[in-house]
Write a protein that holds these residues in place. Structure first.
Motif, PDB file in Angstrom:
ATOM      1  N   TYR A   1       0.843  -1.203   0.000  1.00 41.58           N
ATOM      2  CA  TYR A   1       0.000   0.000   0.000  1.00 41.58           C
ATOM      3  C   TYR A   1       0.874   1.247   0.000  1.00 41.58           C
ATOM      4  O   TYR A   1       1.842   1.349   0.765  1.00 41.58           O
TER       5      TYR A   1
ATOM      6  N   MET B   1       0.838   5.300   0.602  1.00 41.55           N
ATOM      7  CA  MET B   1       0.149   6.461   1.166  1.00 41.55           C
ATOM      8  C   MET B   1       0.892   7.720   0.727  1.00 41.55           C
ATOM      9  O   MET B   1       2.127   7.757   0.736  1.00 41.55           O
TER      10      MET B   1
ATOM     11  N   VAL C   1      -3.738   4.292  -1.338  1.00 37.91           N
ATOM     12  CA  VAL C   1      -4.698   4.817  -0.373  1.00 37.91           C
ATOM     13  C   VAL C   1      -5.081   6.219  -0.833  1.00 37.91           C
ATOM     14  O   VAL C   1      -4.208   6.988  -1.273  1.00 37.91           O
TER      15      VAL C   1
ATOM     16  N   VAL D   1      -4.022  12.014   1.002  1.00 35.89           N
ATOM     17  CA  VAL D   1      -4.361  12.940   2.082  1.00 35.89           C
ATOM     18  C   VAL D   1      -3.973  14.341   1.642  1.00 35.89           C
ATOM     19  O   VAL D   1      -2.829  14.569   1.208  1.00 35.89           O
TER      20      VAL D   1
ATOM     21  N   GLU E   1     -10.924  17.662   2.380  1.00 34.90           N
ATOM     22  CA  GLU E   1     -10.400  16.334   2.102  1.00 34.90           C
ATOM     23  C   GLU E   1     -10.581  16.011   0.626  1.00 34.90           C
ATOM     24  O   GLU E   1     -11.246  16.753  -0.114  1.00 34.90           O
TER      25      GLU E   1
ATOM     26  N   SER F   1      -9.903   3.358   0.304  1.00 29.48           N
ATOM     27  CA  SER F   1     -10.160   4.575   1.076  1.00 29.48           C
ATOM     28  C   SER F   1      -9.290   4.669   2.315  1.00 29.48           C
ATOM     29  O   SER F   1      -8.997   5.765   2.812  1.00 29.48           O
ATOM     30  N   SER F   2      -8.859   3.521   2.844  1.00 25.97           N
ATOM     31  CA  SER F   2      -8.013   3.514   4.033  1.00 25.97           C
ATOM     32  C   SER F   2      -7.245   2.202   4.083  1.00 25.97           C
ATOM     33  O   SER F   2      -7.541   1.250   3.346  1.00 25.97           O
ATOM     34  N   LEU F   3      -6.258   2.144   4.963  1.00 29.07           N
ATOM     35  CA  LEU F   3      -5.492   0.907   5.124  1.00 29.07           C
ATOM     36  C   LEU F   3      -6.379  -0.196   5.692  1.00 29.07           C
ATOM     37  O   LEU F   3      -7.219   0.055   6.575  1.00 29.07           O
TER      38      LEU F   3
ATOM     39  N   SER G   1      -7.311  -3.639   7.914  1.00 27.22           N
ATOM     40  CA  SER G   1      -6.997  -3.971   9.310  1.00 27.22           C
ATOM     41  C   SER G   1      -5.674  -4.702   9.442  1.00 27.22           C
ATOM     42  O   SER G   1      -4.998  -4.609  10.481  1.00 27.22           O
TER      43      SER G   1
ATOM     44  N   ILE H   1      -3.141  -1.827   9.628  1.00 24.42           N
ATOM     45  CA  ILE H   1      -3.484  -0.609  10.350  1.00 24.42           C
ATOM     46  C   ILE H   1      -2.476  -0.286  11.442  1.00 24.42           C
ATOM     47  O   ILE H   1      -2.247   0.880  11.791  1.00 24.42           O
TER      48      ILE H   1
END
Length: 571
Positions: free
Chosen positions: A181, A183, A212, A215, A227, A249-251, A253, A256
């Motif tokens: 991933y 970021m 991801v 940001v 955002e 949309s996000s890392l 689990s 995380i």
């Protein structure tokens, strides 16, 4: 904000004075036509012959002939020019008219013929608004035929994003990867953020990692906390790139709790080979890589498939969020509803003058403000520090001020009634800094002028969203011109090229400014020289291969556009 100051034009009428008509009663007319009765027929004949010999008879005859001619002319004019104190006035309407005309052009006329006052300003008459209720007025039709609005020859180039078989073969493995991933934190204004998002997608593809959703760093200058999904259509972004890079949309689990390795030292012109050698082992080991400060770090010269992917991200995937797109299109339609319009991106804010090492040329007071700011914060100067202001100016490194923009537009044939949308922040010096432009081109608007009450409120204090609205209206314009380079100008240049080479004026500052300084140059010769210098500066097709290091999102030929019959869209 300077606004349009169109004044109603008075019409002249030809009429017969009522005093003349009233003074000629029916009995008076009869007395001119009839002679007194005589008892004898011979006497009547003799009297008639004597009458013909008298000068008075011919005088009265000529008088009557002239009188009847005037009366006839007066009756004919009544049908052509009916008398009215306001011949072009229509009924007042609220908000937006049926054809999308903005509220700034509404007419508000009192019933007693006096001009009423609205929002503290004297209302304006707009003759062109009522000349044609459906479609353009004669004035606008002639405006549309003006050579200034003529579009460049696109030579048949169209988008064609056909990827190679090898690219498509490895895509399946990349989009199905669940181990790696990337970021990315992007910074700067809207168009800097766009550039970094494009590069982030390319780097994710090079590393075979899922991206991801980037940001957006809070902008330290404007304080915008928006955002990604506040500015861009996230679902559309994911859908368009679904076959190229996996988006999340996000890392998950599983990752995380992983502490991402942060990298800030990406060099300029980083190649795919450098990126793999630097990051591939690390991201395989840790599963997560965090990148910052990507601004213009990735090389502009990439393999063809990655260049096509760049175009796909910039021109297809990065669509603005629906609320922004909706309002931007509404404002563009309000500009377009009255005919063609020009969009100007004016770079006249205080920080621009400070960063470029240039002076606004308004007055010694404002020049001193800029000079003092530069002395206090020398790190803001991004232009060549070893050059004087005069050298920078002649080298074409300074933004054009309002007077220079005005002279350039006039020399290029922009009509005085041209409708102009101006994008950008408030100029140093406020409205006074814009006076040369607004005096010469009174139909001058920005988003605040065009928006209805409350339309901009949801986006208050969000500089990136406001810049996105400017971007949409500018991209939809018939002609676009920036007063200086920059990320927005470059992005719109590429966007307009990709849309079929819509007219884009690139001011040839380096060659034209010496002629601007020559006050003895006759106006006709000045116009001829400026037109000649800009003959190839109207957004004609320009191949990226003609100069190394050109950004494909600014020059999409030949990787992203082709002019054969087999072009394909990348959507």
């Amino acid at each position: 904000m300077a606004k349009s100051k169109n004044k109603a034009k008075k019409l002249s009428y030809i009429s017969v004075p009522s005093q003349i008509i009233n003074s000629l009663s029916s009995s008076s007319l009869q007395s001119l036509l009839l002679s007194p009765k005589k008892s004898s027929r011979n006497n009547r004949l003799l009297s008639l012959l004597n009458t013909y010999r008298r000068p008075r008879f011919w005088f009265y005859s000529l008088f009557l002939f002239a009188l009847f001619g005037m009366l006839k002319l007066g009756f004919n004019l009544d049908h052509l020019v009916p008398f009215s104190p306001y011949p072009c006035v229509t009924s007042q309407s609220q908000g937006l008219s049926s054809n999308g005309v903005s509220k700034t052009e509404k007419m508000d006329v009192a019933t007693n013929g006096e001009e009423s006052e609205k929002n503290g300003l004297l209302t304006k008459f707009s003759a062109s608004q009522t000349l044609a209720s459906n479609g353009y007025s004669e004035l606008e039709e002639s405006n549309e035929k003006n050579e200034f609005w003529k579009q460049p020859d696109g030579l048949g180039y169209k988008p064609c994003l056909t990827f190679t078989r090898e690219y498509r073969r490895v895509s399946e493995g990349i989009v199905n990867n669940r181990r790696k991933y990337l970021m990315v934190v992007v910074s700067g204004g809207l168009n800097q953020q766009r550039n970094q998002i494009v590069d982030a997608v390319i780097i994710a593809r090079i590393l075979g990692a899922a991206l991801v959703v980037p940001v957006l760093q809070v902008n330290v200058i404007w304080g915008d906390e928006s955002e990604f999904s506040d500015i861009f259509d996230l679902d559309h972004f994911k859908r368009v790139l679904a076959q190229d890079v996996r988006m999340v949309s996000s890392l998950p689990s599983t990752h995380i709790m992983t502490r991402p390795v942060e990298e800030k030292l990406t060099p300029l012109h980083a190649s795919p080979t450098w990126i793999r050698s630097r990051y591939h082992k690390r991201i395989n080991r840790d599963g997560v890589l965090l990148l910052r400060s990507l601004d213009s770090k990735l090389s502009k010269d990439l393999p063809s498939d990655l260049q096509k992917l760049r175009c796909k991200v910039a021109f297809h995937a990065l669509r603005f969020a629906p609320p922004i797109l909706d309002l931007g299109n509404k404002l563009a339609e309000r500009m377009r509803s009255k005919g063609p319009y020009l969009a100007l991106h004016l770079r006249m804010e205080k920080d621009v003058w400070v960063r470029t090492g240039c002076l606004p040329g308004l007055s010694p007071e404002y020049d001193e403000i800029v000079s003092n700011e530069r002395k206090q914060r020398p790190e803001l100067l991004t232009a060549r520090s070893n050059m004087t202001y005069h050298d920078r100016k002649l080298a074409g490194l300074c933004p054009l001020n309002a007077l220079e923009v005005t002279r350039l537009l006039k020399a290029l044939g922009a009509p005085r009634n041209a409708r102009i949308y101006w994008a950008g922040g408030q100029p140093l010096g406020g409205k006074e800094a814009l006076l040369p432009l607004t005096n010469e081109f009174p139909n001058f608007y920005n988003k605040e002028d065009l928006a209805l009450p409350g339309e901009l409120e949801p986006f208050a204090n969000r500089a990136s969203v406001m810049a996105a609205i400017d971007y949409i209206v500018s991209e939809n314009s018939n002609v676009f011109m920036p007063s200086h380079g920059g990320n927005m100008g470059h992005a719109i240049q590429g966007h307009r090229a990709y849309a079929g080479h819509k007219k884009y004026i690139t001011p040839n500052k380096r060659q034209m400014l010496p002629h601007f300084l020559n006050s003895s140059l006759p106006a006709a010769e000045f116009k001829s020289i400026i037109s000649y210098l800009h003959r190839d500066s109207f957004g004609q097709p320009d191949l990226r291969t003609s100069k190394a290091g050109r950004d494909v999102t600014k020059f999409p030929i030949p990787e992203c556009m082709c002019n054969d019959s087999h072009s394909h869209s990348g959507t």
